[in-house]
Design an enzyme around this catalytic site. Sequence first.
Site, PDB file in Angstrom:
ATOM      1  N   HIS A 102       1.706  -4.350 -12.951  1.00 38.27           N
ATOM      2  CA  HIS A 102       2.295  -3.676 -12.009  1.00 38.27           C
ATOM      3  C   HIS A 102       2.567  -4.912 -10.814  1.00 38.27           C
ATOM      4  CE1 HIS A 102       2.545  -0.569  -8.623  1.00 38.27           C
ATOM      5  NE2 HIS A 102       2.779  -1.635  -7.852  1.00 38.27           N
TER       6      HIS A 102
ATOM      7  N   HIS B 169       6.157  -6.826  -7.789  1.00 42.51           N
ATOM      8  CA  HIS B 169       7.109  -6.627  -7.292  1.00 42.51           C
ATOM      9  C   HIS B 169       7.958  -8.302  -7.214  1.00 42.51           C
ATOM     10  CE1 HIS B 169       6.389  -2.597  -5.545  1.00 42.51           C
ATOM     11  NE2 HIS B 169       4.909  -3.215  -5.487  1.00 42.51           N
ATOM     12  N   PHE B 170       8.954  -8.215  -7.998  1.00 33.40           N
ATOM     13  CA  PHE B 170       9.678  -9.445  -7.952  1.00 33.40           C
ATOM     14  C   PHE B 170      10.682  -9.741  -6.904  1.00 33.40           C
ATOM     15  CE2 PHE B 170       9.124 -10.409 -12.824  1.00 33.40           C
ATOM     16  CZ  PHE B 170       8.315 -11.379 -12.739  1.00 33.40           C
ATOM     17  N   ARG B 171      11.015  -8.578  -6.436  1.00 33.81           N
ATOM     18  CA  ARG B 171      12.195  -8.422  -5.330  1.00 33.81           C
ATOM     19  C   ARG B 171      13.530  -9.014  -6.126  1.00 33.81           C
ATOM     20  NH1 ARG B 171       8.902  -5.214  -2.711  1.00 33.81           N
ATOM     21  NH2 ARG B 171       7.587  -6.464  -1.344  1.00 33.81           N
TER      22      ARG B 171
ATOM     23  N   ASN C  78      11.348  -0.958  -6.685  1.00 30.88           N
ATOM     24  CA  ASN C  78      11.986  -0.562  -5.120  1.00 30.88           C
ATOM     25  C   ASN C  78      12.678  -1.587  -4.415  1.00 30.88           C
ATOM     26  OD1 ASN C  78       9.574  -2.319  -5.118  1.00 30.88           O
ATOM     27  ND2 ASN C  78       8.767  -1.508  -3.469  1.00 30.88           N
TER      28      ASN C  78
ATOM     29  N   LYS D  43       8.957   5.333 -12.264  1.00 28.83           N
ATOM     30  CA  LYS D  43       7.675   5.213 -11.127  1.00 28.83           C
ATOM     31  C   LYS D  43       8.046   6.069 -10.114  1.00 28.83           C
ATOM     32  CE  LYS D  43       4.635   3.321  -8.440  1.00 28.83           C
ATOM     33  NZ  LYS D  43       4.688   2.058  -7.481  1.00 28.83           N
TER      34      LYS D  43
ATOM     35  N   HIS E 187       2.451   6.094  -7.669  1.00 31.94           N
ATOM     36  CA  HIS E 187       1.878   5.722  -6.303  1.00 31.94           C
ATOM     37  C   HIS E 187       0.932   6.878  -5.935  1.00 31.94           C
ATOM     38  CE1 HIS E 187       1.832   3.067  -2.567  1.00 31.94           C
ATOM     39  NE2 HIS E 187       1.440   4.122  -2.072  1.00 31.94           N
TER      40      HIS E 187
ATOM     41  N   HIS F  97      -2.570   0.863  -8.647  1.00 30.59           N
ATOM     42  CA  HIS F  97      -3.554   0.257  -7.791  1.00 30.59           C
ATOM     43  C   HIS F  97      -4.333   1.136  -7.151  1.00 30.59           C
ATOM     44  CE1 HIS F  97      -0.239   2.125  -5.319  1.00 30.59           C
ATOM     45  NE2 HIS F  97       0.768   1.245  -5.801  1.00 30.59           N
TER      46      HIS F  97
ATOM     47  N   LEU G  37      -0.598  -1.265   0.780  1.00 33.58           N
ATOM     48  CA  LEU G  37      -0.407   0.106   0.632  1.00 33.58           C
ATOM     49  C   LEU G  37      -0.956   0.468  -0.928  1.00 33.58           C
ATOM     50  CD1 LEU G  37       2.274   1.338   2.969  1.00 33.58           C
ATOM     51  CD2 LEU G  37      -0.253   1.722   3.215  1.00 33.58           C
TER      52      LEU G  37
ATOM     53  N   ASP H 299       0.091  -6.115  -8.293  1.00 31.83           N
ATOM     54  CA  ASP H 299       0.623  -5.497  -6.990  1.00 31.83           C
ATOM     55  C   ASP H 299       1.164  -6.420  -6.265  1.00 31.83           C
ATOM     56  OD1 ASP H 299       2.350  -3.525  -5.537  1.00 31.83           O
ATOM     57  OD2 ASP H 299       0.607  -2.786  -4.660  1.00 31.83           O
TER      58      ASP H 299
ATOM     59  N   HIS I 261       6.567 -10.718   1.053  1.00 31.90           N
ATOM     60  CA  HIS I 261       7.282 -10.449   2.184  1.00 31.90           C
ATOM     61  C   HIS I 261       7.246 -11.885   2.895  1.00 31.90           C
ATOM     62  CE1 HIS I 261       7.158  -6.105   1.638  1.00 31.90           C
ATOM     63  NE2 HIS I 261       6.153  -6.216   1.677  1.00 31.90           N
TER      64      HIS I 261
ATOM     65  N   ALA J 194       3.631  -4.055   4.368  1.00 32.52           N
ATOM     66  CA  ALA J 194       2.766  -4.088   3.589  1.00 32.52           C
ATOM     67  C   ALA J 194       2.748  -4.746   2.258  1.00 32.52           C
ATOM     68  CB  ALA J 194       2.243  -2.297   3.077  1.00 32.52           C
TER      69      ALA J 194
HETATM   70  O1  DOR Z   1       1.531  -2.949  -0.229  1.00 34.55           O
HETATM   71  C1  DOR Z   1       2.515  -2.531  -0.897  1.00 34.55           C
HETATM   72  N1  DOR Z   1       3.690  -3.278  -1.182  1.00 34.55           N
HETATM   73  N2  DOR Z   1       2.370  -1.506  -1.551  1.00 34.55           N
HETATM   74  C2  DOR Z   1       3.420  -0.858  -2.330  1.00 34.55           C
HETATM   75  O2  DOR Z   1       3.348   0.014  -2.772  1.00 34.55           O
HETATM   76  C3  DOR Z   1       4.702  -1.606  -2.279  1.00 34.55           C
HETATM   77  C4  DOR Z   1       4.602  -2.977  -2.051  1.00 34.55           C
HETATM   78  C5  DOR Z   1       5.988  -3.629  -1.500  1.00 34.55           C
HETATM   79  O3  DOR Z   1       6.953  -3.265  -2.244  1.00 34.55           O
HETATM   80  O4  DOR Z   1       5.969  -4.334  -0.655  1.00 34.55           O
HETATM   81 ZN    ZN Z   2       3.434  -1.962  -5.863  1.00 32.65          ZN
END
Ligand code: DOR
Ligand code: ZN
Length: 343
Positions: free
Chosen positions: A13, A15-17, A41, A98, A135, A173, A218, A246, A250, A262
């Site tokens: 799990h 996030h690469f963006r 996402n 997801k 989630h 998570h 989150l 996770d 950011h 988050a």
């Molecule tokens: O903390 C988080 N950041 N929880 C998530 O479910 C999404 C993630 C994000 O994409 O930044």
């Molecule tokens: Zn996530």
Amino acid sequence: MQSITIRQPDDWHLHFRDNEMLAETVPATARCFARAIVMPNLVPPVTNASLAMAYKERILAARPAGSQFEPLMTLYLTNETTPADITAAKAAGVTACKLYPAGATTNSDAAVKGISALYPVFEQMQKDGMLLLVHGEVTESHVDIFDREKVFIDQYMVKIVQDFPALKVVFEHITTGDAADFVLAHGANVGATITPQHLLLNRNDLLVGGVRPHNYCLPVLKRNTHQARLREVVAEGSKKFFLGTDSAPHAKHRKENACGCAGCYSAWSAIELYAEVFEQLNAMDKFEDFASNNGPDFYGLPRNEGTITLVKESWQVPELVTLADGTEMVPFFAGQTLNWKLA
Ligand code: DOR
Ligand code: ZN
């Protein structure tokens, strides 16, 4: 113990963006993980097979030279998702879908309102062998943020796993003892990922002595009794729990903000932090299963062939990571000294 060699792990799990950010995030993960489940996402979200495959190509193009890293793609479920979308995604090689309840987290506004409307889609997923990644938090404003995972279990999770007994469901998570016990109480088709932050920290690490935005993610960190239960279940070595960082980058200014984002960007330290947790728990013998075996076994994918070695050597997590365009990010555990280092 001065060094440990384990089968090469995967990250189930993260996030690469997208776009320029991939030049940072893909090498950071490929330094130790063979595969990763890539969250959908983006803006706009990855809602169908062709978007997922185009995203996969952009990730592959960002791999360091010679890297065999394999992104495993996911689809973002919405109320517009159809059973035909699932079959097309499966045929294209998408690994999982997801479920974000609308508004639960970063870029989830387009997600699912009214989960029962998705039952025909879950039916198709069950038939096609497509995994459901959840989630698990309700988003109603009257529900306390610390209770949202437990309320989601009672209102939705219980029903989903009961109504789709052959669907593989990953409770993503998890942050509470309630979620851990829910997973343990169900069959082999129900598993969960656990992040380094939820094993290492609790809500005191978010709020005592000042707000710590880089520990904000989150689902939010919970009280220490929940952290203790998560640590207990990984130390016990159940096959149902596996590594999912996770990792969620950011920009620094978006986190150190009056309304901070988050997500913890843990890719540079995650495997080392997990090693630290298992050592603290006196459970180094369970580390490899959690990191490298339980995940592929649950997903029905082959275990990796290679190995990685971690050595007992202190090093400091950098204070900052700076992207080519000058954007600064603060990695998880920035400036702190870790005891395990990837060899
Ligand atoms: O903390 C988080 N950041 N929880 C998530 O479910 C999404 C993630 C994000 O994409 O930044
Ligand atoms: Zn996530």
